[in-house]
Design a protein around this motif. Structure first.
Motif, PDB file in Angstrom:
ATOM      1  N   CYS A   1      -5.453   6.872   0.311  1.00  0.00           N
ATOM      2  CA  CYS A   1      -5.033   5.462   0.265  1.00  0.00           C
ATOM      3  C   CYS A   1      -4.284   5.070   1.536  1.00  0.00           C
ATOM      4  O   CYS A   1      -4.515   3.999   2.090  1.00  0.00           O
TER       5      CYS A   1
ATOM      6  N   VAL B   1      -5.401  11.831  -3.254  1.00  0.00           N
ATOM      7  CA  VAL B   1      -5.799  10.429  -3.401  1.00  0.00           C
ATOM      8  C   VAL B   1      -4.788   9.533  -2.681  1.00  0.00           C
ATOM      9  O   VAL B   1      -5.162   8.554  -2.035  1.00  0.00           O
TER      10      VAL B   1
ATOM     11  N   VAL C   1      -6.737  -0.983 -12.559  1.00  0.00           N
ATOM     12  CA  VAL C   1      -7.536   0.080 -13.181  1.00  0.00           C
ATOM     13  C   VAL C   1      -6.715   1.368 -13.236  1.00  0.00           C
ATOM     14  O   VAL C   1      -6.715   2.076 -14.244  1.00  0.00           O
ATOM     15  N   TYR C   2      -6.002   1.683 -12.162  1.00  0.00           N
ATOM     16  CA  TYR C   2      -5.172   2.876 -12.139  1.00  0.00           C
ATOM     17  C   TYR C   2      -4.094   2.804 -13.218  1.00  0.00           C
ATOM     18  O   TYR C   2      -3.831   3.789 -13.925  1.00  0.00           O
TER      19      TYR C   2
ATOM     20  N   SER D   1       0.833  -1.207   0.000  1.00  0.00           N
ATOM     21  CA  SER D   1       0.000   0.000   0.000  1.00  0.00           C
ATOM     22  C   SER D   1       0.866   1.255   0.000  1.00  0.00           C
ATOM     23  O   SER D   1       0.515   2.260  -0.628  1.00  0.00           O
TER      24      SER D   1
ATOM     25  N   LEU E   1      -9.367  -6.894  -4.345  1.00  0.00           N
ATOM     26  CA  LEU E   1      -9.877  -5.546  -4.568  1.00  0.00           C
ATOM     27  C   LEU E   1      -8.755  -4.534  -4.766  1.00  0.00           C
ATOM     28  O   LEU E   1      -8.814  -3.689  -5.665  1.00  0.00           O
ATOM     29  N   VAL E   2      -7.726  -4.607  -3.937  1.00  0.00           N
ATOM     30  CA  VAL E   2      -6.595  -3.688  -4.074  1.00  0.00           C
ATOM     31  C   VAL E   2      -5.881  -3.931  -5.405  1.00  0.00           C
ATOM     32  O   VAL E   2      -5.491  -2.979  -6.096  1.00  0.00           O
TER      33      VAL E   2
ATOM     34  N   THR F   1       0.881   4.009  -2.884  1.00  0.00           N
ATOM     35  CA  THR F   1       0.701   5.409  -2.517  1.00  0.00           C
ATOM     36  C   THR F   1       1.812   6.280  -3.101  1.00  0.00           C
ATOM     37  O   THR F   1       1.565   7.392  -3.556  1.00  0.00           O
TER      38      THR F   1
ATOM     39  N   ALA G   1      -7.240  -5.062  -8.143  1.00  0.00           N
ATOM     40  CA  ALA G   1      -8.110  -4.549  -9.203  1.00  0.00           C
ATOM     41  C   ALA G   1      -8.027  -3.032  -9.294  1.00  0.00           C
ATOM     42  O   ALA G   1      -7.970  -2.465 -10.394  1.00  0.00           O
ATOM     43  N   VAL G   2      -7.995  -2.355  -8.151  1.00  0.00           N
ATOM     44  CA  VAL G   2      -7.854  -0.900  -8.155  1.00  0.00           C
ATOM     45  C   VAL G   2      -6.516  -0.493  -8.767  1.00  0.00           C
ATOM     46  O   VAL G   2      -6.441   0.442  -9.572  1.00  0.00           O
ATOM     47  N   GLY G   3      -5.453  -1.189  -8.416  1.00  0.00           N
ATOM     48  CA  GLY G   3      -4.140  -0.904  -9.000  1.00  0.00           C
ATOM     49  C   GLY G   3      -4.115  -1.132 -10.495  1.00  0.00           C
ATOM     50  O   GLY G   3      -3.508  -0.358 -11.247  1.00  0.00           O
TER      51      GLY G   3
END
Length: 116
Positions: free
Chosen positions: A57, A53, A111-112, A39, A104-105, A43, A107-109
């Motif tokens: 995070c 953002v 997408v980013y 994380s 989930l983390v 970040t 997937a967010v990474g």
């Protein structure tokens, strides 16, 4: 004669104290630590373009990493006394929750990375 154990035979079987509970706890602590480091790395990448953002995070993900460590220690304390009392170990809620959170983390990474 059937080849299955009855409840009485399992109750009389000697308990193998082993180090399974300790190894599992150490693995969960490593998972919490790697989640915290991951994380922080995420970040760092986000902070270059969107500092607010990145701050969000950190405020959201680091407490979760600490929570994984705290739950691992609590689970160790609860499970370490169970073999002597012949009770079943804790359920799989912690592993399932951490696996879902990691997906989930990730997937967010992803997408980013794709959007930016």
């Amino acid at each position: 004669m059937p080849d299955h154990d009855t409840g009485d035979e399992r109750a009389r079987a000697p308990v193998d104290p082993g180090l399974q509970i300790e190894r599992t706890t150490l693995a969960w602590l490593r998972t919490g630590l790697s989640f915290a480091v991951g994380s922080l790395v995420l970040t760092r990448f986000i902070a270059q373009t969107r500092p607010l953002v990145a701050l969000g995070c950190v405020l959201a993900l680091l407490p979760v990493a600490v929570l994984v460590g705290v739950l691992a220690v609590r689970r160790y304390r609860a499970d370490s006394a169970l073999p002597q009392h012949r009770q079943p170990l804790a359920d799989g809620a912690l592993p399932a929750g951490v696996a879902l959170l990691a997906v989930l983390v990730g997937a967010v990474g992803m997408v980013y990375a794709v959007l930016l």
